[in-house]
Design a protein around this motif. Structure first.
Motif, PDB file in Angstrom:
ATOM      1  N   ARG A 140       0.819  -1.210   0.000  1.00 50.44           N
ATOM      2  CA  ARG A 140       0.000   0.000   0.000  1.00 50.44           C
ATOM      3  C   ARG A 140       0.856   1.264   0.000  1.00 50.44           C
ATOM      4  N   ARG A 141       2.014   1.211   0.642  1.00 47.19           N
ATOM      5  CA  ARG A 141       2.873   2.402   0.713  1.00 47.19           C
ATOM      6  C   ARG A 141       3.324   2.854  -0.671  1.00 47.19           C
ATOM      7  N   PHE A 142       3.518   1.908  -1.573  1.00 47.52           N
ATOM      8  CA  PHE A 142       4.009   2.270  -2.904  1.00 47.52           C
ATOM      9  C   PHE A 142       3.003   3.129  -3.665  1.00 47.52           C
ATOM     10  N   VAL A 143       1.709   2.900  -3.426  1.00 49.05           N
ATOM     11  CA  VAL A 143       0.701   3.675  -4.151  1.00 49.05           C
ATOM     12  C   VAL A 143       0.148   4.821  -3.313  1.00 49.05           C
ATOM     13  N   ALA A 144       0.248   4.726  -1.988  1.00 49.37           N
ATOM     14  CA  ALA A 144      -0.285   5.785  -1.130  1.00 49.37           C
ATOM     15  C   ALA A 144       0.721   6.917  -0.939  1.00 49.37           C
ATOM     16  N   THR A 145       1.997   6.570  -0.807  1.00 49.52           N
ATOM     17  CA  THR A 145       3.030   7.586  -0.549  1.00 49.52           C
ATOM     18  C   THR A 145       4.268   7.320  -1.398  1.00 49.52           C
ATOM     19  N   PRO A 146       4.154   7.375  -2.723  1.00 50.40           N
ATOM     20  CA  PRO A 146       5.318   7.077  -3.571  1.00 50.40           C
ATOM     21  C   PRO A 146       6.491   8.017  -3.324  1.00 50.40           C
ATOM     22  N   ARG A 147       6.209   9.294  -3.052  1.00 51.53           N
ATOM     23  CA  ARG A 147       7.297  10.238  -2.796  1.00 51.53           C
ATOM     24  C   ARG A 147       8.094   9.824  -1.555  1.00 51.53           C
ATOM     25  N   ALA A 148       7.395   9.427  -0.492  1.00 53.78           N
ATOM     26  CA  ALA A 148       8.078   9.042   0.743  1.00 53.78           C
ATOM     27  C   ALA A 148       8.938   7.798   0.533  1.00 53.78           C
ATOM     28  N   VAL A 149       8.441   6.830  -0.250  1.00 52.80           N
ATOM     29  CA  VAL A 149       9.208   5.609  -0.523  1.00 52.80           C
ATOM     30  C   VAL A 149      10.526   5.955  -1.209  1.00 52.80           C
ATOM     31  N   VAL A 150      10.453   6.828  -2.210  1.00 56.09           N
ATOM     32  CA  VAL A 150      11.658   7.199  -2.962  1.00 56.09           C
ATOM     33  C   VAL A 150      12.577   8.070  -2.111  1.00 56.09           C
ATOM     34  N   ASP A 151      12.003   8.978  -1.330  1.00 55.62           N
ATOM     35  CA  ASP A 151      12.832   9.834  -0.472  1.00 55.62           C
ATOM     36  C   ASP A 151      13.612   9.014   0.548  1.00 55.62           C
ATOM     37  N   GLU A 152      13.004   7.954   1.078  1.00 60.10           N
ATOM     38  CA  GLU A 152      13.717   7.088   2.026  1.00 60.10           C
ATOM     39  C   GLU A 152      14.926   6.445   1.364  1.00 60.10           C
ATOM     40  N   THR A 190       2.464   6.748 -11.657  1.00 69.55           N
ATOM     41  CA  THR A 190       1.624   6.251 -12.751  1.00 69.55           C
ATOM     42  C   THR A 190       0.803   5.049 -12.297  1.00 69.55           C
ATOM     43  N   ILE A 191       1.446   4.130 -11.578  1.00 71.22           N
ATOM     44  CA  ILE A 191       0.727   2.958 -11.062  1.00 71.22           C
ATOM     45  C   ILE A 191      -0.360   3.396 -10.080  1.00 71.22           C
ATOM     46  N   ALA A 192      -0.021   4.363  -9.212  1.00 66.95           N
ATOM     47  CA  ALA A 192      -0.972   4.822  -8.197  1.00 66.95           C
ATOM     48  C   ALA A 192      -2.190   5.496  -8.818  1.00 66.95           C
ATOM     49  N   ALA A 193      -2.033   6.050 -10.023  1.00 63.02           N
ATOM     50  CA  ALA A 193      -3.169   6.709 -10.672  1.00 63.02           C
ATOM     51  C   ALA A 193      -4.269   5.712 -11.021  1.00 63.02           C
ATOM     52  N   SER A 194      -3.890   4.455 -11.284  1.00 67.77           N
ATOM     53  CA  SER A 194      -4.901   3.434 -11.597  1.00 67.77           C
ATOM     54  C   SER A 194      -5.179   2.534 -10.396  1.00 67.77           C
ATOM     55  N   LEU A 195      -4.126   2.152  -9.686  1.00 67.22           N
ATOM     56  CA  LEU A 195      -4.301   1.297  -8.504  1.00 67.22           C
ATOM     57  C   LEU A 195      -4.185   2.180  -7.261  1.00 67.22           C
ATOM     58  N   HIS A 196      -5.163   3.062  -7.072  1.00 63.85           N
ATOM     59  CA  HIS A 196      -5.102   3.985  -5.941  1.00 63.85           C
ATOM     60  C   HIS A 196      -5.407   3.238  -4.641  1.00 63.85           C
TER      61      HIS A 196
END
Length: 404
Positions: free
Chosen positions: A223-235, A258-264
């Motif tokens: 869920r973190r990958f689609v809910a908070t992609p910026r935080a995942v990459v920043d970590e 892009t993934i989060a836009a469809s699999l929100h």
């Protein structure tokens, strides 16, 4: 638990055991030499002297890490025989001895053990997953599966009434009964169908498990990958950011968005959820003929959308060979047909699977830190995972055709 590794080959470096080593230690040292595991046995302690017994030249390098070590005890190498002997002494076996090592998971070290009666076992040291409570949880879960006659490897209780033994360096160990069998045969579509059938059974039986999970750092919450992609990459950037990695991290963030836009997150939360094996592939199970006789390695067990487990299975059992991303429709459809023999797959789950397939390879900071502590290159791991995402994305059109 797992059948032996590659055929024995004589080590290019010969060593002579010290007279202070016990016969069992010398035997284990010789076996590991023959199997090419130069780092598997390092120093041992003589019971009489308590001094290190070095039975090899100082210049001998660890084959796993490419570094020289006098006593072989740098982190990431299998423990020396003295530690193995001390651990085995805590289990109610008749004169057990370690006779070799398995070519198995990179996360753990696995030794073949034989007792005086000829019974075989697998002694596992958890190198990365070093929380004893997490290992105890995994054993409880495996015992739940066994109670419902789902095939797995039975853990042996130590004399302390605990299946987990913790050594002086804090590594947890568990002894399992040996299960004879072969890993998945990529030429056998019948085994792919059996794997799908057994995954559905696993999900059914797992639903009846009662008890809280002890978290594992080996798997991130999808869920973190689609809910908070910026935080995942920043970590990842904060922990391992180097200039040469920046462009890759920027592309990774864009792909997650892009993934989060469809699999929100709301759509993900609506998918049927339960316990996931999370590492369901052919080297984590054993077959006799075309029947699965054991499911192994529960280090990544956690709760999540079952569609994630299913699509990982499709990717693993439909590929041409280990390391390939090319999907074979006959094997993929066979795996899905086997699953559907026991459980249904909803249209929403099928629609989410291409995105979940990519996210199965997404890197995250916690596992990279664990790899770094195990003397592996976290940046190489990140780059490898991102390449895996790209290769999986390239297969998504074929995957969608299979899932129709």
């Amino acid at each position: 638990m797992q059948k032996g590794g590659p055929p024995p080959g004589r080590s290019s470096t010969t060593r002579r055991a010290s007279p202070r080593c016990s016969a069992g230690t010398s035997r284990l040292r010789r076996v590991c030499q023959l199997r090419g595991l130069a780092s598997a046995v390092g120093s041992c302690s003589s019971p009489a002297s308590k001094r290190p017994c070095r039975g090899r030249p100082e210049s001998l390098a660890c084959r796993r890490h490419g570094r020289s070590s006098v006593d072989g005890r740098h982190r990431g190498c299998m423990e020396p025989p003295a530690t193995v002997g001390h651990v085995l002494a805590l289990y109610p076996l008749d004169r057990p001895r370690a006779v070799g090592a398995f070519d198995a998971s990179t996360r753990n070290d696995n030794l073949r053990v034989v007792d005086a009666g000829g019974r075989q076992f697998v002694l596992r040291r958890y190198r990365r997953n070093r929380d004893p409570e997490r290992v105890r949880f995994q054993v409880r879960f495996q015992r739940h599966l066994e109670a419902y006659r789902f095939p797995s490897a039975s853990a042996v209780e130590a004399r302390t009434a605990d299946p987990v033994v913790v050594d002086e360096e804090g590594f947890p160990w568990t002894l399992f009964e040996f299960v004879d069998g072969e890993h998945f045969d990529f030429s056998r579509p019948e085994q792919a169908r059996e794997a799908g059938r057994r995954l559905a059974e696993f999900h059914d039986v797992a639903d009846r498990f009662v008890g809280a999970a002890t978290a594992s750092l080996l798997e991130d919450d999808v869920r973190r990958f689609v809910a908070t992609p910026r935080a995942v990459v920043d970590e990842l950037r904060d922990a391992f950011g180097i200039p040469s990695l920046e462009l890759e991290l920027q592309n990774f963030r864009r792909r997650l968005e892009t993934i989060a836009a469809s699999l929100h997150p709301e759509r993900l939360d609506a998918l049927p959820a339960g316990w996931l094996h999370n590492d369901y592939h052919g080297r984590n199970m054993l077959f006799r003929d075309d029947a699965m006789v054991a499911l192994l390695d529960f280090d990544k067990l956690e709760r999540g959308p079952r569609a994630s487990d299913i699509v990982r299975g499709v990717l693993s059992f439909a590929r041409e060979r280990r390391g390939s991303r090319v999907l074979r429709p006959v094997f993929a459809r066979g795996f899905l047909a086997g699953y559907r023999e026991r459980r249904g797959i909803s249209a929403e789950e099928l629609a989410a699977m291409p995105a979940l397939a990519e996210l199965a390879f997404a890197p995250y900071a916690a596992i990279c830190r664990m790899l770094q502590a195990d003397h592996q290159d976290p940046v190489a791991h990140i780059l490898g995972d991102l390449q895996g995402m790209r290769e999986t994305e390239a297969q998504c059109a074929a995957l969608r055709q299979i899932l129709v």
